[in-house]
Design an enzyme around this catalytic site. Structure first.
Site, short mmCIF file in Angstrom:
data_model
loop_
_atom_site.label_atom_id
_atom_site.label_comp_id
_atom_site.label_asym_id
_atom_site.label_seq_id
_atom_site.Cartn_x
_atom_site.Cartn_y
_atom_site.Cartn_z
N TYR A 74 0.80 -1.30 0.01
CA TYR A 74 0.08 -0.06 -0.15
C TYR A 74 0.93 1.09 -0.07
O TYR A 74 1.50 1.49 0.83
CB TYR A 74 -1.06 -0.14 1.39
N HIS A 82 -16.08 -4.69 -2.83
CA HIS A 82 -14.77 -5.05 -2.80
C HIS A 82 -14.37 -5.84 -1.95
O HIS A 82 -14.81 -6.00 -0.62
CB HIS A 82 -14.18 -3.58 -2.48
#
Length: 425
Positions: free
Chosen positions: A177, A359
């Site tokens: 990330y 998601h």
């Protein structure tokens, strides 16, 4: 398909509950297979097949068994309407009902549909002679049953802003990330975001899994600049206060347009200038030396629309304990936006949900969000029984869902893992 040899178009008749398919095939040799299956496999698939023995051609509704052997369906539900050769190639027009009540047929629903196709490059004398493991084949994921909503025109004063990573060296690890801080110009007035789209660095399409643009809280006069992994000890603490979502994109999605009457506000008094771009890089092959400048392009206008839009995230926070125990065929996780939460967070008049994105990470297989009122499920907001983490769109809803203070929103995800070992979700 990626080589441009096969192109699919379709129209949906909701009154008839029928999908009309048109296939354009360039340089067709001895036939093709086209159909649907649960996860994009060629076993246990529902197929329309065109094949030729070199002299005569045949079309039929077929299915494949668990070993991939083809069988003619006793109930012919793929109906060939027309075939025509043109300079562009062969056009095939056929139709299929959403539901056929045939146990061998795929039920066409609102969510993701895994479309499969194969090209026959040699003559075959019967359907059973086709060896699907030996043909060139492919997969595309689509939402066949989209609401009949037109794309709104952008106003003449539309401006664009790109929020992109500054030539990031993608780490050679499976999951990263990446956080990058930027800021709006000083004195930037209130605008409405009316559309946004991804900006993906060429060659990195398979590595950029999803991206979000967050706005920081207005309580801080300044936020330190940062460009690095989101979990780094060097990340300034104030970045944790940048959680207001301005745009969210995931793999497979295209541009997103707001309805003509609404836009997402940013800028102006009481709004932070500071924005955080977060990119999830999924690099399972551990590539080295890949550089990336992906991000999101915002389209915005100073002509404010009637309603301010917003983005609400539901579900569960990512933690290391979110893991499928070994040996499980399916594993369910549920996240709750409780009645106490909506009582505090929502205005008295409530909110209206016009679009939804489901998601999960790679082990996700099914997702559903429902609205509950007074302890009873009232309405399905969005559901996908054939969900794929490789195809995550923000989907416009067929009808707007009204949510009031005291209601609950519940998101349930079903995960599985083919190798039956522990897998993070």
């Amino acid at each position: 398909d990626p080589q441009g040899l096969l192109e699919l178009s379709w129209n949906v008749s909701y009154p008839e509950q029928v999908v009309y398919f048109q296939l354009l095939v360039q340089n067709l040799q001895f036939g093709l297979l086209f159909g649907m299956s649960d996860r994009g496999e060629f076993e246990n698939a529902d197929l329309a097949v065109l094949w030729s023995n070199g002299h005569n051609s045949y079309f039929g509704d077929a299915w494949s068994d668990a070993k991939g052997h083809l069988h003619m369906d006793s109930q012919q539900d793929y109906q060939l309407l027309r075939s025509q050769r043109t300079p562009e190639g062969l056009y095939l027009l056929f139709r299929r009902a959403f539901s056929t009540c045939d146990p061998k047929d795929y039920l066409i629903e609102d969510g993701t549909v895994h479309l499969i196709y194969g090209i026959l490059e040699k003559p075959v004398h019967s359907l059973r002679a086709i060896n699907i493991s030996a043909i060139r084949r492919g997969l595309q994921r689509v939402q066949l049953l989209k609401p009949n909503i037109t794309i709104p025109e952008l106003p003449s004063d539309t401006k664009t802003m790109e929020i992109t990573a500054p030539n990031v060296d993608i780490p050679n690890q499976e999951t990263t990330y990446w956080c990058y801080m930027t800021e709006l110009p000083d004195g930037f007035p209130k605008h409405h975001i009316i559309m946004y789209e991804p900006v993906i660095t060429a060659g990195n399409e398979a590595l950029v899994h999803h991206m979000e643009v967050f706005q920081c809280t207005a309580q801080f006069d300044s936020i330190p600049h940062y460009n690095g992994p989101c979990n780094s000890k060097m990340k300034p603490e104030r970045l944790n206060y940048c959680r207001h979502v301005l745009a969210a994109w995931a793999m497979g999605a295209q541009a997103f347009y707001y309805p003509e009457e609404a836009g997402l506000p940013f800028g102006g008094p009481g709004s932070s200038r500071y924005l955080r771009l977060e990119i999830h890089y999924h690099n399972p092959l551990v590539f080295q030396g890949r550089h990336d400048s992906s991000g999101i392009r915002l389209y915005y206008t100073a002509t404010l629309r009637r309603y301010d839009a917003g983005i609400m995230e539901l579900g569960l926070v990512y933690t290391p304990v979110m893991a499928i125990p070994p040996g499980e065929d399916a594993f369910v996780l549920t996240g709750y936006c409780t009645d106490k939460c909506t009582q505090r967070a929502l205005p008295a008049a409530g909110i209206r949900i016009f679009a939804s994105q489901l998601h999960t990470h790679l082990a996700g297989r099914k997702v559903v969000t429902v609205l509950s009122r007074d302890g009873r499920e009232r309405q399905v907001v969005n559901a996908d029984g054939h969900y794929s983490p490789h195809f995550q769109e923000i989907r416009m809803l067929k009808e707007v869902v009204a949510v009031f203070p005291g209601d609950e929103l519940i998101t349930t995800c079903t995960y599985n893992t083919e190798d039956r070992t522990q897998a993070t979700v």
